[in-house]
Design a protein around this motif. Structure first.
Motif, PDB file in Angstrom:
ATOM      1  N   PRO A   4     -10.940   2.492  10.314  1.00 16.88           N
ATOM      2  CA  PRO A   4     -10.639   1.585   9.193  1.00 16.88           C
ATOM      3  C   PRO A   4     -11.859   1.293   8.318  1.00 16.88           C
ATOM      4  O   PRO A   4     -11.744   1.209   7.099  1.00 16.88           O
ATOM      5  N   ARG A   5     -13.037   1.144   8.940  1.00 16.48           N
ATOM      6  CA  ARG A   5     -14.225   0.816   8.139  1.00 16.48           C
ATOM      7  C   ARG A   5     -14.634   1.976   7.235  1.00 16.48           C
ATOM      8  O   ARG A   5     -14.926   1.786   6.057  1.00 16.48           O
ATOM      9  N   ARG A   7     -12.674   4.307   6.222  1.00 17.54           N
ATOM     10  CA  ARG A   7     -11.607   4.483   5.230  1.00 17.54           C
ATOM     11  C   ARG A   7     -11.767   3.476   4.097  1.00 17.54           C
ATOM     12  O   ARG A   7     -11.556   3.786   2.913  1.00 17.54           O
ATOM     13  N   LEU A   8     -12.153   2.248   4.432  1.00 18.99           N
ATOM     14  CA  LEU A   8     -12.325   1.212   3.421  1.00 18.99           C
ATOM     15  C   LEU A   8     -13.474   1.568   2.470  1.00 18.99           C
ATOM     16  O   LEU A   8     -13.362   1.395   1.252  1.00 18.99           O
ATOM     17  N   LEU A  11     -12.262   4.339   0.202  1.00 20.85           N
ATOM     18  CA  LEU A  11     -11.371   3.794  -0.823  1.00 20.85           C
ATOM     19  C   LEU A  11     -12.180   3.109  -1.922  1.00 20.85           C
ATOM     20  O   LEU A  11     -11.905   3.294  -3.116  1.00 20.85           O
ATOM     21  N   LEU A  12     -13.182   2.326  -1.517  1.00 24.98           N
ATOM     22  CA  LEU A  12     -14.012   1.637  -2.502  1.00 24.98           C
ATOM     23  C   LEU A  12     -14.766   2.629  -3.365  1.00 24.98           C
ATOM     24  O   LEU A  12     -14.886   2.459  -4.588  1.00 24.98           O
ATOM     25  N   THR A  36      -0.341   1.640   4.626  1.00 20.87           N
ATOM     26  CA  THR A  36      -1.731   1.460   5.047  1.00 20.87           C
ATOM     27  C   THR A  36      -2.644   1.309   3.834  1.00 20.87           C
ATOM     28  O   THR A  36      -3.590   0.508   3.843  1.00 20.87           O
ATOM     29  N   ARG A  39      -2.455  -2.170   2.569  1.00 18.36           N
ATOM     30  CA  ARG A  39      -3.165  -3.078   3.464  1.00 18.36           C
ATOM     31  C   ARG A  39      -4.685  -2.986   3.229  1.00 18.36           C
ATOM     32  O   ARG A  39      -5.388  -4.004   3.238  1.00 18.36           O
ATOM     33  N   ASP A  40      -5.180  -1.764   3.008  1.00 20.42           N
ATOM     34  CA  ASP A  40      -6.610  -1.601   2.735  1.00 20.42           C
ATOM     35  C   ASP A  40      -7.001  -2.219   1.399  1.00 20.42           C
ATOM     36  O   ASP A  40      -8.089  -2.794   1.263  1.00 20.42           O
ATOM     37  N   ARG A  43      -7.508  -5.804   1.914  1.00 17.24           N
ATOM     38  CA  ARG A  43      -8.781  -6.098   2.583  1.00 17.24           C
ATOM     39  C   ARG A  43      -9.923  -6.113   1.563  1.00 17.24           C
ATOM     40  O   ARG A  43     -10.820  -6.967   1.629  1.00 17.24           O
ATOM     41  N   LEU A  44      -9.892  -5.161   0.626  1.00 15.68           N
ATOM     42  CA  LEU A  44     -10.922  -5.154  -0.410  1.00 15.68           C
ATOM     43  C   LEU A  44     -10.850  -6.422  -1.255  1.00 15.68           C
ATOM     44  O   LEU A  44     -11.891  -6.996  -1.618  1.00 15.68           O
TER      45      LEU A  44
END
Length: 323
Positions: A4-5, A7-8, A11-12, A36, A39-40, A43-44
């Motif tokens: 997840p980290r 991937r985040l 994405l950023l 998903t 959801r990410d 989180r951002l």
């Protein structure tokens, strides 16, 4: 992408490219489902990144400016370019920007990987400032921001210039060495004008729409150069250099402006295009070879006055003036 980290961060990094990203494309690049991805994105947003979603068939996600400055992800070449840019900004005559650039550069160098820091240090160690760079009056950063915003937004601008009110349609900001110029159409004088930005005060955007106008000649930089040359007295130069042309070129690292012609007696003649006497003198000093000035008289007069000033400064100590 299962972590997840990671991937985040991926994405950023994608969202920091200024474009509208369809959700399906982002999900495909990250190898996740649409759920998903949403959801990410949430989180951002929780971390302070303003990710906006646009609905519809042509919708998607984009990263916009927020109320605070969030952390940025930079590619290697982007980080090096930013470090180089900050080093350059630290030497620019914009009030307060030099200190801010130094602080930002220190933060960036602290987190740069060693391999990138070596690239920045290598460039810095091989670059020196020109010893004859003149001191300039600082430019107000607020003036710089307001002026550039009116250019981008095609707005009219009001300001004070040498204690006179001006109402203009700004066209471009042009840098020349360590000086900034504003090229604008002066509405009161119905003509194009060039303004030194360090002399502009109380700049205010009026909100009125500026007319789209073509700069005479079509080349902004060339037009400003021609106008600024008119502001200072210029002259051509005719100089005999007591050395072959090849030696002059070697001294300068390239040919000087104008024409350089070898003479039968081993000297060369330099016919320089119009410039200020100060710049002609500076080039002659940079060459560092014996020379004879054929003309014009104003260049001869400037060199004589400069020589007298230097002789006076090296004649030895003088008595202190009596108060």
């Amino acid at each position: 992408m299962s972590d997840p980290r990671a991937r985040l961060l991926s994405l950023l990094s994608l969202l920091q490219t200024p474009r509208l990203w369809p959700g399906s494309e982002l999900a495909q690049r990250l190898g996740v489902s649409g759920r998903t991805l949403r959801r990410d994105v949430d989180r951002l947003r929780d971390l302070g990144y303003p990710v906006y979603a646009e609905q519809g068939g042509l919708g998607g996600y984009r990263l916009a400016a927020g109320a605070a400055m969030p952390p940025l992800l930079l590619e290697d070449d982007e980080a090096v370019a930013m470090a180089i840019g900050l080093r350059t900004a630290a030497a620019q005559p914009v009030a307060g920007v030099d200190e801010a650039a130094v602080r930002a550069l220190a933060k960036l160098l602290q987190v740069l990987p060693a391999r990138l820091r070596r690239r920045v240090d290598t460039l810095a160690s091989s670059t020196v400032a020109h010893p004859f760079a003149p001191a300039m009056a600082p430019v107000d950063p607020d003036t710089l921001v307001v002026t550039s915003a009116t250019i981008a937004n095609h707005e009219r601008l009001r300001f004070r210039y040498r204690d006179q009110g001006r109402h203009v349609e700004p066209r471009a900001l042009v840098t020349a060495g360590r000086r900034w110029y504003l090229l604008a159409f002066d509405l009161d004088r119905d003509d194009w004008r060039t303004f030194r930005l360090d002399r502009v005060t109380t700049a205010v955007a009026t909100g009125a729409r500026a007319t789209t106008r073509d700069v005479p000649g079509g080349d902004v930089a060339a037009f400003v150069a021609s106008r600024t040359m008119r502001m200072a007295p210029t002259c051509k130069a005719d100089v005999m250099l007591h050395a072959p042309a090849a030696r002059v070129v070697d001294r300068l690292g390239g040919p000087p402006p104008g024409t350089l012609t070898d003479q039968p007696d081993g000297t060369c003649r330099w016919l320089a295009p119009p410039d200020t006497p100060e710049w002609h003198a500076l080039r002659l000093a940079s060459i560092g070879l014996p020379f004879t000035v054929n003309g014009p008289p104003e260049l001869v007069a400037h060199l004589r006055s400069t020589a007298a000033l230097f002789r006076s400064g090296t004649a030895g100590p003088r008595p202190r003036p009596v108060a």
